[in-house]
Design a protein around this motif. Structure first.
Motif, PDB file in Angstrom:
ATOM      1  N   THR A 198       8.937  -2.941  -8.377  1.00 19.81           N
ATOM      2  CA  THR A 198       9.429  -2.329  -9.601  1.00 19.81           C
ATOM      3  C   THR A 198      10.363  -1.157  -9.307  1.00 19.81           C
ATOM      4  N   GLU A 199      10.412  -0.716  -8.058  1.00 19.73           N
ATOM      5  CA  GLU A 199      11.375   0.322  -7.692  1.00 19.73           C
ATOM      6  C   GLU A 199      12.809  -0.164  -7.881  1.00 19.73           C
ATOM      7  N   PHE A 201       5.300   5.533  -5.298  1.00 22.34           N
ATOM      8  CA  PHE A 201       6.281   4.819  -6.112  1.00 22.34           C
ATOM      9  C   PHE A 201       7.509   5.693  -6.263  1.00 22.34           C
ATOM     10  N   GLY A 202       8.648   5.157  -5.929  1.00 21.85           N
ATOM     11  CA  GLY A 202       9.876   5.922  -6.052  1.00 21.85           C
ATOM     12  C   GLY A 202       9.886   7.174  -5.203  1.00 21.85           C
ATOM     13  N   THR A 209       7.679   8.656 -14.824  1.00 20.10           N
ATOM     14  CA  THR A 209       7.600   9.850 -13.990  1.00 20.10           C
ATOM     15  C   THR A 209       8.711   9.872 -12.952  1.00 20.10           C
ATOM     16  N   ALA A 210       8.930   8.753 -12.286  1.00 19.05           N
ATOM     17  CA  ALA A 210       9.977   8.683 -11.270  1.00 19.05           C
ATOM     18  C   ALA A 210      11.363   8.784 -11.902  1.00 19.05           C
ATOM     19  N   HIS A 213       0.834  -1.185   0.000  1.00 16.61           N
ATOM     20  CA  HIS A 213       0.000   0.000   0.000  1.00 16.61           C
ATOM     21  C   HIS A 213       0.871   1.238   0.000  1.00 16.61           C
ATOM     22  N   PRO A 214       0.293   2.410  -0.388  1.00 14.48           N
ATOM     23  CA  PRO A 214       1.077   3.630  -0.431  1.00 14.48           C
ATOM     24  C   PRO A 214       1.521   4.056   0.955  1.00 14.48           C
ATOM     25  N   SER A 215       2.541   4.879   1.005  1.00 11.83           N
ATOM     26  CA  SER A 215       2.923   5.475   2.271  1.00 11.83           C
ATOM     27  C   SER A 215       1.875   6.490   2.668  1.00 11.83           C
ATOM     28  N   PRO A 216       1.690   6.763   3.955  1.00  2.77           N
ATOM     29  CA  PRO A 216       0.650   7.658   4.407  1.00  2.77           C
ATOM     30  C   PRO A 216       0.788   9.056   3.853  1.00  2.77           C
TER      31      PRO A 216
END
Length: 296
Positions: free
Chosen positions: A100-101, A82-83, A136-137, A5-8
């Motif tokens: 994928t990072e 991501f990234g 993008t990253a 999950h994404p970071s907060p």
């Protein structure tokens, strides 16, 4: 439920290219309980993310119900980390994986090396881009990169344009290299290809949130999982600059066949792995003295 999950973040809407700060909203205990009952492994963390993103109690309740029904957390929030960036991810679009990072890190290193070697800005392409997360990253990490991205899925292209435009890149719609402007032929320094590599008969074994809410074209790689990859490796030498690199993920047990496809196309092949990320990345390099644009 996904364990990724994404970071907060305390922001209620996605903002491409912006690091995500931690949430400041304490989630109601009932939200945590609802998510835990639905099978969310990280119920507390997810509840905090949803509470931070919701503008009203009704909005929070609707988001919690979508997540409890199995929708990917990233689709419910509208973004994924991501990234170190917050990438917009719309419903129906492939969710970028944190593993994928590792590919991203290798691509950044090769992009910097290309700029040093050529003395010009790096030309990068994000093939099968989905949300455009890798491109993008990559553009964020590199200085002055010329970025192009493409995907065959219209929903992915719309989403990627929101992300890629923020870093000055362009997104094209179409099937693999056919989507790219012809002026890129023989000029690409870093070509990342997030090709599908799940064998058709194994798609049904994927977590429900992937197989039910992400596009099949982003998951199904054909009989042995390498159908799309073979098309990419066959055409890549015509698009790479001399010394340019193709990078893609594959399954560990597919790596030998993937390397064979890379070498068959005339590229030098290298396999890089990360135990921490559970990632296997194959890197194909066009020899510096070769001219891939000659149509071979």
């Amino acid at each position: 439920m996904s364990s990724s999950h994404p970071s907060p973040s305390s922001h209620p809407s996605p903002a491409s290219g912006v690091p995500a700060p931690p949430p400041t909203t304490e989630p109601p205990p009932s939200v945590v309980a609802r998510l835990r009952a639905a099978g969310c492994v990280f119920a507390e963390d997810e509840a905090a993310l949803l509470a931070a993103a919701a503008r009203t109690p009704d909005a929070l309740a609707a988001m919690v119900e979508r997540r409890a029904a199995g929708h990917p957390l990233e689709h419910v929030l509208g973004w994924a980390e991501f990234g170190g960036l917050r990438i917009a991810v719309d419903p129906g679009v492939f969710v970028p994986r944190r593993r994928t990072e590792y590919l991203l890190g290798r691509a950044v290193a090769l992009g910097r090396r290309a700029a040093e070697r050529t003395g010009r800005r790096t030309v990068a392409v994000d093939l099968c881009c989905g949300s455009g997360a890798v491109g993008t990253a990559l553009a964020t990490a590199l200085d002055g990169v010329e970025l192009h991205a493409c995907d065959i899925e219209p929903a992915a292209v719309r989403c990627a344009r929101r992300n890629v435009a923020a870093v000055g890149g362009q997104v094209h719609e179409g099937d693999l290299f056919a989507a790219l402007p012809v002026h890129l032929r023989g000029r690409i320094d870093v070509l990342t290809a997030n090709v599908p590599y799940v064998p058709t008969e194994e798609v049904g074994l994927l977590p429900p949130e992937a197989r039910e809410f992400e596009p099949l074209v982003a998951l199904d790689g054909g009989t042995d999982g390498l159908d799309v990859l073979r098309r990419v490796t066959a055409a890549a030498p015509r698009w790479l600059a001399p010394g340019g690199h193709l990078l893609f993920e594959t399954g560990e047990r597919q790596a030998d066949r993937a390397v064979e496809a890379v070498r068959r196309s005339g590229l030098l092949a290298e396999v890089a792995t990360s135990d921490e990320r559970y990632a296997t990345v194959v890197i194909g390099t066009l020899p510096a003295g070769a001219d891939g644009a000659d149509g071979r």
